[in-house]
Design a protein around this motif. Structure first.
Motif, short mmCIF file in Angstrom:
data_model
loop_
_atom_site.label_atom_id
_atom_site.label_comp_id
_atom_site.label_asym_id
_atom_site.label_seq_id
_atom_site.Cartn_x
_atom_site.Cartn_y
_atom_site.Cartn_z
N ARG A 112 0.54 -1.36 -0.64
CA ARG A 112 0.20 -0.22 -0.18
C ARG A 112 0.77 1.31 0.02
NH1 ARG A 112 -4.95 -1.42 -1.72
NH2 ARG A 112 -5.97 -2.92 -0.35
N LEU A 113 1.95 0.94 0.68
CA LEU A 113 2.91 2.58 0.33
C LEU A 113 4.15 1.85 0.40
CD1 LEU A 113 0.73 3.11 3.56
CD2 LEU A 113 2.19 5.32 3.15
N ILE A 114 5.45 2.46 -0.11
CA ILE A 114 6.91 1.94 -0.32
C ILE A 114 7.11 3.44 0.83
CG2 ILE A 114 8.48 3.08 -2.34
CD1 ILE A 114 6.21 -0.20 -3.09
N LEU A 115 8.14 2.15 0.98
CA LEU A 115 9.75 3.72 1.76
C LEU A 115 10.50 3.82 0.24
CD1 LEU A 115 10.59 4.16 4.25
CD2 LEU A 115 11.57 2.63 5.03
N ALA A 116 10.65 4.78 0.26
CA ALA A 116 11.89 5.50 -0.40
C ALA A 116 13.68 5.78 0.36
CB ALA A 116 11.59 5.78 -1.71
N ALA A 117 14.37 4.81 -0.04
CA ALA A 117 15.35 4.98 1.22
C ALA A 117 16.48 5.45 0.37
CB ALA A 117 15.96 3.97 2.03
N SER A 118 17.21 6.48 0.40
CA SER A 118 18.19 6.65 -1.05
C SER A 118 19.71 6.71 -0.43
CB SER A 118 18.52 7.89 -0.93
OG SER A 118 17.21 8.74 -2.05
N TRP A 119 21.01 6.34 -1.37
CA TRP A 119 22.05 6.38 -0.31
C TRP A 119 22.68 6.72 -1.60
CZ3 TRP A 119 24.39 3.40 2.95
CH2 TRP A 119 25.92 3.87 2.92
N GLN A 120 22.75 8.66 -0.52
CA GLN A 120 22.90 9.53 -0.96
C GLN A 120 24.56 10.37 -1.91
OE1 GLN A 120 21.26 11.66 -0.74
NE2 GLN A 120 21.34 14.20 -0.67
N PRO A 121 25.22 9.43 -1.51
CA PRO A 121 26.77 9.43 -2.13
C PRO A 121 26.12 9.08 -3.69
CG PRO A 121 27.66 9.02 -0.03
CD PRO A 121 25.87 8.79 0.14
N ALA A 122 25.44 8.67 -3.86
CA ALA A 122 25.30 8.12 -5.56
C ALA A 122 24.04 9.00 -5.83
CB ALA A 122 24.58 6.58 -5.19
N PHE A 123 23.24 9.32 -5.49
CA PHE A 123 22.44 10.36 -6.13
C PHE A 123 22.93 11.72 -6.04
CE2 PHE A 123 20.23 14.32 -4.69
CZ PHE A 123 19.25 14.51 -5.23
N CYS A 124 24.54 12.30 -5.43
CA CYS A 124 25.13 13.58 -5.40
C CYS A 124 25.36 12.56 -6.63
CB CYS A 124 25.77 13.45 -4.27
SG CYS A 124 24.51 14.17 -2.76
N GLU A 125 26.27 11.79 -6.63
CA GLU A 125 27.52 11.72 -8.35
C GLU A 125 26.45 12.83 -9.52
OE1 GLU A 125 30.01 10.69 -8.67
OE2 GLU A 125 30.42 10.04 -6.81
N THR A 126 25.57 12.75 -9.28
CA THR A 126 24.65 13.60 -10.97
C THR A 126 23.94 14.64 -10.40
OG1 THR A 126 22.72 11.89 -10.70
CG2 THR A 126 24.77 10.94 -12.34
N ASN A 127 24.44 15.30 -8.88
CA ASN A 127 22.92 16.30 -8.53
C ASN A 127 24.45 16.88 -8.20
OD1 ASN A 127 19.94 15.66 -9.24
ND2 ASN A 127 21.40 14.10 -8.59
N GLN A 128 25.55 17.55 -8.43
CA GLN A 128 26.60 17.95 -7.70
C GLN A 128 26.78 18.82 -7.25
OE1 GLN A 128 30.71 16.98 -9.92
NE2 GLN A 128 30.30 14.75 -9.99
N ARG A 129 25.39 20.44 -7.91
CA ARG A 129 25.32 21.19 -7.57
C ARG A 129 24.08 21.67 -6.37
NH1 ARG A 129 25.27 24.72 -13.34
NH2 ARG A 129 27.56 24.52 -13.91
N LYS A 130 23.90 20.83 -6.19
CA LYS A 130 22.26 20.74 -4.85
C LYS A 130 23.14 20.39 -3.65
CE LYS A 130 18.78 17.83 -6.81
NZ LYS A 130 17.70 19.47 -6.27
N PRO A 131 22.50 22.19 -2.72
CA PRO A 131 23.63 22.30 -1.74
C PRO A 131 23.37 20.89 -0.62
CG PRO A 131 21.39 23.56 -1.44
CD PRO A 131 21.56 22.26 -2.91
N GLU A 132 22.80 20.02 -0.63
CA GLU A 132 23.05 19.16 0.40
C GLU A 132 24.57 18.24 -1.00
OE1 GLU A 132 19.63 17.60 -1.76
OE2 GLU A 132 20.62 19.37 -1.55
#
Length: 244
Positions: free
Chosen positions: A30-50
């Motif tokens: 019924r629901l999805i818990l989405a858990a990110s591995w932040q270093p991988a996310f940041c590889e392609t979003n390097q300009r985001k402040p986080e």
């Protein structure tokens, strides 16, 4: 629906779905818990402040981060058209601030680095609005569930494997160890290419039962066990390290 053949087809599909669900122990996601591995996310979003401020000793470098808690096939519930448009434009800092207690806000900022870009405002408008929970309860529950994931063998496996590849089998086994037999069959893994380099693990989406929004004491184990099975998705990826 006047066509009798169409009615029969719909009926047979419903029966087949019911059989599949029964064979799966009666669980339904019924629901999805989405858990990110932040270093991988940041590889392609390097300009985001986080991402520009991430360091190897920051919490999200070695722990899962909260992306969101999503109702299945529902979003933007009772949200005005103007807010939908503003959300889809992507400048989330311009969305209304989410009213949270001091304790929930502090916990969320630790577990969701994307608050630096207004991610919690987007998540509340698009997904939280469909849970019938208050904003504080919605995010407090989301934080609690990610905390349980980070206290598990799954997080330990990822932290011990930074810079190395993990297979679907290893990750599913860690889920089964922590959250009971078959838990790994309620998880889907997403990967992405880091430039021309390795395929890195970017996110785990974990199926949960409806109790996630109605029982504030339900454990992550019980919520996973009450969900339906899914395909795992990406079969192997590298656990990315913080830094570019």
């Amino acid at each position: 629906m006047s066509n009798p053949f169409l009615r029969m087809a719909v009926f047979l599909i419903a029966i087949a779905a019911g059989v599949a669900e029964a064979e799966d122990g009666g669980g339904k996601t019924r629901l999805i818990l989405a858990a990110s591995w932040q270093p991988a996310f940041c590889e392609t979003n390097q300009r985001k402040p986080e991402c520009s401020t991430q360091t190897k000793d920051r919490f999200d470098a070695t722990n899962f981060s909260l992306h969101g808690l999503w109702s299945m096939r529902k979003d933007y519930c009772d949200v005005s058209g103007s807010l939908r448009t503003a959300d889809k434009n992507g400048d989330w800092r311009k969305l209304p601030e989410v009213e949270l207690s001091t304790a929930t806000r502090a916990a969320l900022e630790k577990i969701m680095p994307g608050t630096q870009s207004g991610l919690e405002r987007h998540e509340w408008i698009k997904h939280g609005s469909c849970t019938k929970m208050s904003a504080d309860d919605y995010f407090a529950t989301s934080v609690r569930l990610i905390d349980e994931l980070n206290a598990s063998a799954v997080r330990d496996l990822f932290a011990a494997s930074i810079g190395k590849a993990l297979t679907a089998e290893a990750i599913k086994a860690a889920f089964d160890e922590s959250f009971g037999p078959g838990a790994g069959d309620r998880v889907k893994m997403s990967c992405r290419r880091a430039g021309k380099g390795d395929r890195v693990i970017s996110e785990l989406t974990i199926g949960l039962s409806q109790d996630a929004t109605s029982d504030d004491e339900a454990s992550l184990r019980d919520l996973i066990q009450g969900a339906g099975r899914t395909s795992f998705g990406c079969d192997e990826g590298v656990v990315d390290a913080a830094g570019f």
